[in-house]
Design a protein around this motif. Structure first.
Motif, PDB file in Angstrom:
ATOM      1  N   VAL A 128       0.704  -1.396  -0.167  1.00  0.00           N
ATOM      2  CA  VAL A 128       0.116   0.257  -0.468  1.00  0.00           C
ATOM      3  C   VAL A 128       0.670   1.212   0.527  1.00  0.00           C
ATOM      4  O   VAL A 128       1.153   2.349  -0.516  1.00  0.00           O
ATOM      5  CB  VAL A 128      -1.060  -0.145   1.397  1.00  0.00           C
ATOM      6  N   LEU A 129       1.578   1.258   0.478  1.00  0.00           N
ATOM      7  CA  LEU A 129       3.048   2.421   0.492  1.00  0.00           C
ATOM      8  C   LEU A 129       4.011   2.595  -0.478  1.00  0.00           C
ATOM      9  O   LEU A 129       4.209   3.741  -0.856  1.00  0.00           O
ATOM     10  CB  LEU A 129       4.032   2.208   1.930  1.00  0.00           C
ATOM     11  N   ASN A 130       4.063   1.526  -1.024  1.00  0.00           N
ATOM     12  CA  ASN A 130       4.373   1.667  -2.450  1.00  0.00           C
ATOM     13  C   ASN A 130       3.332   1.935  -3.461  1.00  0.00           C
ATOM     14  O   ASN A 130       4.073   2.684  -4.571  1.00  0.00           O
ATOM     15  CB  ASN A 130       5.069   0.234  -2.892  1.00  0.00           C
ATOM     16  N   SER A 131       2.729   1.705  -3.292  1.00  0.00           N
ATOM     17  CA  SER A 131       1.147   2.260  -4.334  1.00  0.00           C
ATOM     18  C   SER A 131       1.206   3.915  -4.016  1.00  0.00           C
ATOM     19  O   SER A 131       0.937   4.520  -5.280  1.00  0.00           O
ATOM     20  CB  SER A 131       0.083   1.996  -4.247  1.00  0.00           C
ATOM     21  N   TRP A 132       1.251   4.542  -2.584  1.00  0.00           N
ATOM     22  CA  TRP A 132       1.031   5.401  -2.775  1.00  0.00           C
ATOM     23  C   TRP A 132       2.144   6.490  -3.048  1.00  0.00           C
ATOM     24  O   TRP A 132       2.389   7.214  -3.655  1.00  0.00           O
ATOM     25  CB  TRP A 132       0.900   5.614  -1.386  1.00  0.00           C
ATOM     26  N   ASN A 134       4.236   5.710  -5.833  1.00  0.00           N
ATOM     27  CA  ASN A 134       3.839   5.790  -7.247  1.00  0.00           C
ATOM     28  C   ASN A 134       2.963   6.667  -7.464  1.00  0.00           C
ATOM     29  O   ASN A 134       2.822   7.251  -8.384  1.00  0.00           O
ATOM     30  CB  ASN A 134       3.954   4.712  -7.982  1.00  0.00           C
ATOM     31  N   PHE A 135       1.686   6.913  -7.050  1.00  0.00           N
ATOM     32  CA  PHE A 135       0.391   7.042  -7.508  1.00  0.00           C
ATOM     33  C   PHE A 135       0.649   9.184  -7.123  1.00  0.00           C
ATOM     34  O   PHE A 135       1.139   9.944  -8.011  1.00  0.00           O
ATOM     35  CB  PHE A 135      -0.198   7.377  -6.490  1.00  0.00           C
ATOM     36  N   LYS A 136       2.128   9.542  -6.113  1.00  0.00           N
ATOM     37  CA  LYS A 136       2.190  10.421  -5.630  1.00  0.00           C
ATOM     38  C   LYS A 136       2.755  11.520  -6.926  1.00  0.00           C
ATOM     39  O   LYS A 136       3.142  12.166  -7.145  1.00  0.00           O
ATOM     40  CB  LYS A 136       3.045  10.570  -4.386  1.00  0.00           C
ATOM     41  N   ALA A 137       4.409  10.295  -7.275  1.00  0.00           N
ATOM     42  CA  ALA A 137       5.074  10.769  -7.806  1.00  0.00           C
ATOM     43  C   ALA A 137       3.875  11.075  -9.302  1.00  0.00           C
ATOM     44  O   ALA A 137       4.835  12.417  -9.913  1.00  0.00           O
ATOM     45  CB  ALA A 137       6.239   9.749  -8.402  1.00  0.00           C
ATOM     46  N   LEU A 138       3.266  10.293  -9.925  1.00  0.00           N
ATOM     47  CA  LEU A 138       2.852  10.303 -10.982  1.00  0.00           C
ATOM     48  C   LEU A 138       1.844  11.615 -10.431  1.00  0.00           C
ATOM     49  O   LEU A 138       1.436  12.354 -11.868  1.00  0.00           O
ATOM     50  CB  LEU A 138       1.240   9.106 -11.175  1.00  0.00           C
ATOM     51  N   LEU A 139       1.301  12.479  -9.876  1.00  0.00           N
ATOM     52  CA  LEU A 139       0.232  12.926  -8.866  1.00  0.00           C
ATOM     53  C   LEU A 139       1.116  14.582  -9.093  1.00  0.00           C
ATOM     54  O   LEU A 139       1.141  15.564 -10.611  1.00  0.00           O
ATOM     55  CB  LEU A 139      -0.389  12.804  -8.118  1.00  0.00           C
ATOM     56  N   LYS A 140       2.780  14.566  -8.900  1.00  0.00           N
ATOM     57  CA  LYS A 140       2.985  15.944  -8.948  1.00  0.00           C
ATOM     58  C   LYS A 140       3.735  15.524 -10.680  1.00  0.00           C
ATOM     59  O   LYS A 140       3.159  17.079 -10.711  1.00  0.00           O
ATOM     60  CB  LYS A 140       4.205  16.118  -8.642  1.00  0.00           C
ATOM     61  N   GLU A 141       4.232  14.699 -10.999  1.00  0.00           N
ATOM     62  CA  GLU A 141       4.006  14.817 -13.057  1.00  0.00           C
ATOM     63  C   GLU A 141       2.776  15.634 -13.604  1.00  0.00           C
ATOM     64  O   GLU A 141       3.028  16.808 -13.929  1.00  0.00           O
ATOM     65  CB  GLU A 141       4.438  13.314 -13.195  1.00  0.00           C
ATOM     66  N   ARG A 142       1.541  14.423 -13.362  1.00  0.00           N
ATOM     67  CA  ARG A 142       0.229  15.279 -14.024  1.00  0.00           C
ATOM     68  C   ARG A 142      -0.144  17.255 -13.821  1.00  0.00           C
ATOM     69  O   ARG A 142      -0.512  17.362 -15.054  1.00  0.00           O
ATOM     70  CB  ARG A 142      -0.861  14.467 -13.240  1.00  0.00           C
ATOM     71  N   TYR A 143       0.281  17.302 -12.219  1.00  0.00           N
ATOM     72  CA  TYR A 143       0.414  18.809 -12.425  1.00  0.00           C
ATOM     73  C   TYR A 143       1.221  19.403 -11.702  1.00  0.00           C
ATOM     74  O   TYR A 143       1.445  20.484 -11.392  1.00  0.00           O
ATOM     75  CB  TYR A 143      -0.797  18.827 -11.350  1.00  0.00           C
ATOM     76  N   SER A 144       2.655  19.686 -12.683  1.00  0.00           N
ATOM     77  CA  SER A 144       3.659  20.180 -12.973  1.00  0.00           C
ATOM     78  C   SER A 144       3.348  21.739 -14.027  1.00  0.00           C
ATOM     79  O   SER A 144       4.329  22.092 -13.456  1.00  0.00           O
ATOM     80  CB  SER A 144       5.286  19.485 -13.476  1.00  0.00           C
ATOM     81  N   PHE A 145       2.343  21.485 -14.433  1.00  0.00           N
ATOM     82  CA  PHE A 145       1.774  22.588 -15.225  1.00  0.00           C
ATOM     83  C   PHE A 145       1.665  23.850 -14.653  1.00  0.00           C
ATOM     84  O   PHE A 145       1.420  25.254 -14.627  1.00  0.00           O
ATOM     85  CB  PHE A 145       1.081  22.666 -16.362  1.00  0.00           C
ATOM     86  N   LEU A 146       0.628  23.849 -12.682  1.00  0.00           N
ATOM     87  CA  LEU A 146       0.091  24.801 -11.783  1.00  0.00           C
ATOM     88  C   LEU A 146       0.871  25.545 -12.112  1.00  0.00           C
ATOM     89  O   LEU A 146       1.961  25.989 -11.656  1.00  0.00           O
ATOM     90  CB  LEU A 146      -0.171  23.943 -11.060  1.00  0.00           C
ATOM     91  N   ARG A 147       0.986  26.801 -12.170  1.00  0.00           N
ATOM     92  CA  ARG A 147       1.429  27.405 -11.833  1.00  0.00           C
ATOM     93  C   ARG A 147      -0.099  29.020 -10.814  1.00  0.00           C
ATOM     94  O   ARG A 147       1.302  30.455 -10.528  1.00  0.00           O
ATOM     95  CB  ARG A 147       1.389  28.977 -13.158  1.00  0.00           C
ATOM     96  N   SER A 148      -0.706  28.661 -10.370  1.00  0.00           N
ATOM     97  CA  SER A 148      -2.142  29.218 -10.069  1.00  0.00           C
ATOM     98  C   SER A 148      -1.767  28.436  -8.335  1.00  0.00           C
ATOM     99  O   SER A 148      -1.596  27.935  -7.572  1.00  0.00           O
ATOM    100  CB  SER A 148      -3.326  29.211  -9.657  1.00  0.00           C
ATOM    101  N   SER A 149      -1.240  29.804  -7.676  1.00  0.00           N
ATOM    102  CA  SER A 149      -0.834  29.777  -6.325  1.00  0.00           C
ATOM    103  C   SER A 149      -1.622  28.772  -5.968  1.00  0.00           C
ATOM    104  O   SER A 149      -1.351  28.204  -4.925  1.00  0.00           O
ATOM    105  CB  SER A 149      -0.254  30.997  -5.166  1.00  0.00           C
ATOM    106  N   GLY A 150      -3.238  29.477  -5.121  1.00  0.00           N
ATOM    107  CA  GLY A 150      -4.043  28.473  -4.936  1.00  0.00           C
ATOM    108  C   GLY A 150      -4.203  26.892  -5.438  1.00  0.00           C
ATOM    109  O   GLY A 150      -5.130  26.700  -4.595  1.00  0.00           O
ATOM    110  N   ALA A 151      -4.285  27.116  -6.168  1.00  0.00           N
ATOM    111  CA  ALA A 151      -4.022  25.489  -7.128  1.00  0.00           C
ATOM    112  C   ALA A 151      -2.995  24.434  -6.703  1.00  0.00           C
ATOM    113  O   ALA A 151      -3.209  23.774  -6.301  1.00  0.00           O
ATOM    114  CB  ALA A 151      -4.562  25.968  -8.192  1.00  0.00           C
ATOM    115  N   GLU A 152      -1.850  25.246  -6.830  1.00  0.00           N
ATOM    116  CA  GLU A 152      -0.815  24.935  -5.662  1.00  0.00           C
ATOM    117  C   GLU A 152      -0.947  24.227  -4.798  1.00  0.00           C
ATOM    118  O   GLU A 152      -0.889  23.424  -4.009  1.00  0.00           O
ATOM    119  CB  GLU A 152       0.702  25.158  -6.456  1.00  0.00           C
ATOM    120  N   ILE A 153      -1.519  25.205  -4.155  1.00  0.00           N
ATOM    121  CA  ILE A 153      -1.479  24.791  -2.518  1.00  0.00           C
ATOM    122  C   ILE A 153      -2.284  23.489  -1.478  1.00  0.00           C
ATOM    123  O   ILE A 153      -2.222  22.804  -1.556  1.00  0.00           O
ATOM    124  CB  ILE A 153      -2.096  26.382  -1.474  1.00  0.00           C
ATOM    125  N   GLU A 154      -3.534  23.475  -2.941  1.00  0.00           N
ATOM    126  CA  GLU A 154      -4.635  22.706  -3.023  1.00  0.00           C
ATOM    127  C   GLU A 154      -4.304  21.532  -3.420  1.00  0.00           C
ATOM    128  O   GLU A 154      -4.302  20.809  -2.256  1.00  0.00           O
ATOM    129  CB  GLU A 154      -5.797  23.142  -4.067  1.00  0.00           C
TER     130      GLU A 154
END
Length: 311
Positions: A128-132, A134-154
């Motif tokens: 479960v920890l390993n899956s998390w 991997n998911f966290k890394a994919l999540l950061k990559e998927r939303y790496s384009f975020l420029r809005s400070s509000g969206a990045e904070i969320e």
């Protein structure tokens, strides 16, 4: 007449020999794994001033493997289908994130507590920890384009809260049990059939007011019986003296009164369950759940949940 077609025949009175059967502990009788499949359908609707403001439907299929190992019950759970539709649609992306997170939390191999039937330990916790991670890394990559400070904070807040939950096994188990399938499947009937008709108290997390736990006093009634099945009806009552009404009122004033306009009235919580249990195999055949939480006439959330064994 019962809503369950399986029990449309005439009601059978409770007899002593069947109560003797219920009073026996669920003894392991199998040497090979028991394979089960369940489908769940849930509808959640929120109303303000009696007008639906959001509505979500969820369909899930779980595959279960029950294993007896040296007298202990081990259960493997796999979430194989997870279909969610939500209105308004602008909430869909956030719901997709939580849905993906559930795929991590709900695919577990667990040890069952022999006294309560609840989850005692997650045996594949490292997976479960390993899956998390991997998911966290994919999540950061998927939303790496975020420029809005509000969206990045969320996004950072979502990752922080999810990680705090997943990286503490005890908290993760508590969160898993807040999901209706796990709360219903992992219960007393798994380990002690005599407990299925006894009253108990359930701590339920409020859907309207974050951080509020509501003590529900549940009474159980045997509605129908057959040699291999029992149908139960469970209903709840709340004692307002046990509920933190002052905090609920403050949260209502902050969250809902600016939208609804009307002042806080009274708080109520209803929990109703109809359930068929296979007493020979100690498993759930089907369950209907109705949950309603409200500040009367102002705001309410309704949950309608159906669980069926398909194999």
């Amino acid at each position: 007449m019962s809503r369950f077609k399986f029990f449309e025949e005439e009601q059978v009175n409770i007899v002593d020999d069947h109560k003797t059967k219920l009073n026996k502990k669920a003894e392991p009788k199998i040497s090979e794994p028991v394979l089960l499949k369940y489908r769940c359908e849930q509808t959640v609707a929120t109303k303000l001033n009696n007008v639906i403001t959001n509505h979500a439907t969820t369909k899930r299929e779980f595959h279960i493997k029950n294993i007896i190992d040296n007298g202990s019950l081990i259960v493997e759970v796999s979430l194989v289908d997870n279909i969610i539709k939500i209105n308004p649609t602008h909430l869909s992306e956030a719901m997709d994130l939580f849905s993906s997170l559930d795929l991590i939390k709900c695919n577990v191999k667990v040890l069952v507590d022999q006294e309560t039937g609840k989850i005692k330990k997650i045996l594949n916790y490292s997976e479960v920890l390993n899956s998390w991670e991997n998911f966290k890394a994919l999540l950061k990559e998927r939303y790496s384009f975020l420029r809005s400070s509000g969206a990045e904070i969320e996004l950072k807040k979502f990752i922080y809260l999810a990680e705090a939950q997943i990286k503490d096994e005890k908290i993760l188990i508590e969160d898993i049990h807040t999901k209706l399938f796990f709360d219903l499947f992992f219960d007393r009937y798994l380990v002690n059939l005599s407990e299925v008709y006894k009253p108990f108290t359930l701590g339920y997390n409020s859907q309207l007011f974050e951080g509020i736990s509501v003590p529900l006093h549940i009474s159980s009634e045997i509605v129908f019986e057959k040699p291999l099945f029992v149908e139960l009806k469970k209903q709840s009552k709340i004692d307002v003296n046990e509920v933190d009404i002052s905090t609920i009122k403050k949260k209502y004033d902050q969250k809902f009164q600016p939208i609804v306009g009307y002042k806080f009235s009274s708080y109520d919580f209803q929990y109703q369950v109809r359930q068929i249990i296979n007493t020979e195999l100690s498993l759930i055949e089907e369950t209907d759940v109705f949950i309603m939480e409200e500040v009367k006439n102002n705001v309410e959330v309704i949950v309608d949940y159906k669980l069926r064994r398909i194999e």
